[in-house]
Design a protein around this motif. Structure first.
Motif, PDB file in Angstrom:
ATOM      1  N   LEU A 138       0.834  -1.202   0.000  1.00  0.00           N
ATOM      2  CA  LEU A 138       0.000   0.000   0.000  1.00  0.00           C
ATOM      3  C   LEU A 138       0.868   1.251   0.000  1.00  0.00           C
ATOM      4  O   LEU A 138       0.680   2.149  -0.839  1.00  0.00           O
ATOM      5  CB  LEU A 138      -0.913  -0.007   1.227  1.00  0.00           C
ATOM      6  CG  LEU A 138      -1.698   1.293   1.480  1.00  0.00           C
ATOM      7  CD1 LEU A 138      -2.643   1.596   0.331  1.00  0.00           C
ATOM      8  CD2 LEU A 138      -2.452   1.216   2.810  1.00  0.00           C
ATOM      9  N   PHE A 139       1.817   1.318   0.934  1.00  0.00           N
ATOM     10  CA  PHE A 139       2.647   2.519   1.023  1.00  0.00           C
ATOM     11  C   PHE A 139       3.623   2.622  -0.144  1.00  0.00           C
ATOM     12  O   PHE A 139       3.977   3.736  -0.563  1.00  0.00           O
ATOM     13  CB  PHE A 139       3.369   2.565   2.372  1.00  0.00           C
ATOM     14  CG  PHE A 139       2.471   2.913   3.515  1.00  0.00           C
ATOM     15  CD1 PHE A 139       1.866   4.161   3.586  1.00  0.00           C
ATOM     16  CD2 PHE A 139       2.198   1.996   4.514  1.00  0.00           C
ATOM     17  CE1 PHE A 139       1.014   4.497   4.637  1.00  0.00           C
ATOM     18  CE2 PHE A 139       1.345   2.314   5.578  1.00  0.00           C
ATOM     19  CZ  PHE A 139       0.750   3.561   5.629  1.00  0.00           C
ATOM     20  N   LEU A 140       4.041   1.479  -0.687  1.00  0.00           N
ATOM     21  CA  LEU A 140       4.914   1.531  -1.858  1.00  0.00           C
ATOM     22  C   LEU A 140       4.169   2.055  -3.070  1.00  0.00           C
ATOM     23  O   LEU A 140       4.714   2.842  -3.855  1.00  0.00           O
ATOM     24  CB  LEU A 140       5.492   0.145  -2.138  1.00  0.00           C
ATOM     25  CG  LEU A 140       6.493   0.079  -3.290  1.00  0.00           C
ATOM     26  CD1 LEU A 140       7.692   0.990  -3.040  1.00  0.00           C
ATOM     27  CD2 LEU A 140       6.947  -1.358  -3.520  1.00  0.00           C
ATOM     28  N   TRP A 141       2.931   1.619  -3.236  1.00  0.00           N
ATOM     29  CA  TRP A 141       2.100   2.133  -4.331  1.00  0.00           C
ATOM     30  C   TRP A 141       1.961   3.647  -4.227  1.00  0.00           C
ATOM     31  O   TRP A 141       2.170   4.379  -5.206  1.00  0.00           O
ATOM     32  CB  TRP A 141       0.736   1.443  -4.275  1.00  0.00           C
ATOM     33  CG  TRP A 141      -0.359   2.125  -5.034  1.00  0.00           C
ATOM     34  CD1 TRP A 141      -0.306   2.620  -6.307  1.00  0.00           C
ATOM     35  CD2 TRP A 141      -1.686   2.395  -4.555  1.00  0.00           C
ATOM     36  NE1 TRP A 141      -1.525   3.176  -6.649  1.00  0.00           N
ATOM     37  CE2 TRP A 141      -2.382   3.045  -5.604  1.00  0.00           C
ATOM     38  CE3 TRP A 141      -2.357   2.121  -3.365  1.00  0.00           C
ATOM     39  CZ2 TRP A 141      -3.703   3.447  -5.478  1.00  0.00           C
ATOM     40  CZ3 TRP A 141      -3.692   2.513  -3.245  1.00  0.00           C
ATOM     41  CH2 TRP A 141      -4.344   3.170  -4.292  1.00  0.00           C
ATOM     42  N   LEU A 142       1.654   4.148  -3.038  1.00  0.00           N
ATOM     43  CA  LEU A 142       1.530   5.592  -2.844  1.00  0.00           C
ATOM     44  C   LEU A 142       2.863   6.297  -3.063  1.00  0.00           C
ATOM     45  O   LEU A 142       2.911   7.408  -3.610  1.00  0.00           O
ATOM     46  CB  LEU A 142       1.009   5.877  -1.431  1.00  0.00           C
ATOM     47  CG  LEU A 142      -0.431   5.416  -1.150  1.00  0.00           C
ATOM     48  CD1 LEU A 142      -0.759   5.584   0.334  1.00  0.00           C
ATOM     49  CD2 LEU A 142      -1.421   6.181  -2.008  1.00  0.00           C
ATOM     50  N   THR A 143       3.949   5.646  -2.654  1.00  0.00           N
ATOM     51  CA  THR A 143       5.284   6.224  -2.856  1.00  0.00           C
ATOM     52  C   THR A 143       5.547   6.501  -4.323  1.00  0.00           C
ATOM     53  O   THR A 143       5.964   7.601  -4.709  1.00  0.00           O
ATOM     54  CB  THR A 143       6.360   5.268  -2.311  1.00  0.00           C
ATOM     55  OG1 THR A 143       6.200   5.124  -0.905  1.00  0.00           O
ATOM     56  CG2 THR A 143       7.767   5.797  -2.613  1.00  0.00           C
ATOM     57  N   PHE A 144       5.317   5.496  -5.163  1.00  0.00           N
ATOM     58  CA  PHE A 144       5.579   5.661  -6.596  1.00  0.00           C
ATOM     59  C   PHE A 144       4.728   6.772  -7.200  1.00  0.00           C
ATOM     60  O   PHE A 144       5.220   7.567  -8.018  1.00  0.00           O
ATOM     61  CB  PHE A 144       5.331   4.348  -7.337  1.00  0.00           C
ATOM     62  CG  PHE A 144       6.479   3.390  -7.282  1.00  0.00           C
ATOM     63  CD1 PHE A 144       7.737   3.759  -7.738  1.00  0.00           C
ATOM     64  CD2 PHE A 144       6.309   2.103  -6.786  1.00  0.00           C
ATOM     65  CE1 PHE A 144       8.807   2.873  -7.698  1.00  0.00           C
ATOM     66  CE2 PHE A 144       7.365   1.213  -6.737  1.00  0.00           C
ATOM     67  CZ  PHE A 144       8.619   1.590  -7.199  1.00  0.00           C
ATOM     68  N   PHE A 145       3.472   6.869  -6.816  1.00  0.00           N
ATOM     69  CA  PHE A 145       2.611   7.887  -7.402  1.00  0.00           C
ATOM     70  C   PHE A 145       3.002   9.292  -6.941  1.00  0.00           C
ATOM     71  O   PHE A 145       2.995  10.234  -7.740  1.00  0.00           O
ATOM     72  CB  PHE A 145       1.145   7.586  -7.096  1.00  0.00           C
ATOM     73  CG  PHE A 145       0.530   6.619  -8.065  1.00  0.00           C
ATOM     74  CD1 PHE A 145      -0.011   7.066  -9.258  1.00  0.00           C
ATOM     75  CD2 PHE A 145       0.544   5.255  -7.809  1.00  0.00           C
ATOM     76  CE1 PHE A 145      -0.564   6.185 -10.174  1.00  0.00           C
ATOM     77  CE2 PHE A 145       0.000   4.358  -8.717  1.00  0.00           C
ATOM     78  CZ  PHE A 145      -0.558   4.819  -9.900  1.00  0.00           C
ATOM     79  N   PHE A 146       3.390   9.439  -5.679  1.00  0.00           N
ATOM     80  CA  PHE A 146       3.827  10.754  -5.218  1.00  0.00           C
ATOM     81  C   PHE A 146       5.173  11.132  -5.831  1.00  0.00           C
ATOM     82  O   PHE A 146       5.374  12.298  -6.218  1.00  0.00           O
ATOM     83  CB  PHE A 146       3.898  10.789  -3.692  1.00  0.00           C
ATOM     84  CG  PHE A 146       2.602  11.185  -3.036  1.00  0.00           C
ATOM     85  CD1 PHE A 146       2.326  12.519  -2.765  1.00  0.00           C
ATOM     86  CD2 PHE A 146       1.644  10.228  -2.724  1.00  0.00           C
ATOM     87  CE1 PHE A 146       1.121  12.896  -2.181  1.00  0.00           C
ATOM     88  CE2 PHE A 146       0.436  10.592  -2.137  1.00  0.00           C
ATOM     89  CZ  PHE A 146       0.171  11.921  -1.863  1.00  0.00           C
ATOM     90  N   LEU A 147       6.090  10.182  -5.928  1.00  0.00           N
ATOM     91  CA  LEU A 147       7.379  10.488  -6.547  1.00  0.00           C
ATOM     92  C   LEU A 147       7.202  10.823  -8.025  1.00  0.00           C
ATOM     93  O   LEU A 147       7.862  11.733  -8.551  1.00  0.00           O
ATOM     94  CB  LEU A 147       8.345   9.313  -6.387  1.00  0.00           C
ATOM     95  CG  LEU A 147       8.835   9.021  -4.973  1.00  0.00           C
ATOM     96  CD1 LEU A 147       9.765   7.807  -4.978  1.00  0.00           C
ATOM     97  CD2 LEU A 147       9.549  10.227  -4.357  1.00  0.00           C
ATOM     98  N   GLY A 148       6.321  10.101  -8.693  1.00  0.00           N
ATOM     99  CA  GLY A 148       6.048  10.399 -10.097  1.00  0.00           C
ATOM    100  C   GLY A 148       5.434  11.768 -10.276  1.00  0.00           C
ATOM    101  O   GLY A 148       5.841  12.541 -11.158  1.00  0.00           O
ATOM    102  N   ALA A 149       4.461  12.096  -9.425  1.00  0.00           N
ATOM    103  CA  ALA A 149       3.835  13.418  -9.491  1.00  0.00           C
ATOM    104  C   ALA A 149       4.828  14.514  -9.154  1.00  0.00           C
ATOM    105  O   ALA A 149       4.830  15.590  -9.768  1.00  0.00           O
ATOM    106  CB  ALA A 149       2.648  13.470  -8.531  1.00  0.00           C
TER     107      ALA A 149
END
Length: 201
Positions: A138-149
């Motif tokens: 869950l937190f890894l998924w959010l990590t990738f999306f925030f880093l991408g954004a």
């Protein structure tokens, strides 16, 4: 040693999951400290590259192959893919440093979001395995999306949020690895929590 069930729900004698989870966790901790702005990028990125090559990359690829031999589809795909991710990161950083390739913020952001898409569908499966893995993904998924954004927008605070989310993902991964290693020697004293919708064992 009697055969028993590992963290991914497959039968094993020696569980490769803690190796892959720890390789992922330590490398993610290091890079996330940089992304969160806790340590400077000048020295921190170089250290993250070292972690990514040796432990995040090679060790996870090895763990993935062992998971395949144990019959774990999830473990094989997860460790092999994230091992490849860290080797991709090493190549990206080194090639960009020497001017072999040019990396734009937009391209980097889209790439990170694509890694997030992969992580999202792994999270859907992890929900039913155990709570430790569920929160890791869950937190890894959010990590990738925030880093991408953050990469696409150039807004540093978004990247910092992604860094802190990465720290949380790494913390759950190292806890899960710790639980598996400890429980293999101390008869299940460290709880991982049942997956959602699964029967508690």
């Amino acid at each position: 040693m009697d055969e028993t069930e590992n963290v991914f729900g497959t039968v094993f004698k020696v569980d490769p999951a803690p190796l892959g989870l720890t390789g992922f966790a330590l490398t993610t901790f290091m890079l996330s400290f940089v992304n969160a702005g806790i340590i400077g990028s000048k020295g921190g990125t170089g250290m993250a590259i070292s972690f990514a090559f040796a432990y995040g990359g090679i060790a996870q690829l090895i763990a993935g192959q062992w998971e395949m031999r144990r019959g774990s589809q999830f473990g094989f795909v997860a460790f092999s893919t994230y091992g490849a991710f860290w080797l991709w990161y090493v190549f990206l950083e080194v090639a960009a440093h020497f001017g072999v390739i040019t990396v734009t913020n937009e391209a980097l952001g889209i790439s990170l979001i694509l890694w997030g898409v992969f992580t999202l569908y792994m999270f859907v499966t992890a929900i039913r395995l155990n709570m430790g893995l569920m929160f890791t993904f869950l937190f890894l998924w959010l990590t990738f999306f925030f880093l991408g954004a953050g990469a696409m927008s150039g807004v540093v605070i978004i990247t910092h949020i992604g860094g802190y989310l990465g720290i949380l993902a790494a913390a759950f991964a190292i806890y899960t690895a710790f639980a598996v290693v400890t429980n293999s020697n101390h008869a299940g004293r460290i709880p991982l929590g049942p997956g959602l919708g699964s029967k508690k064992k």
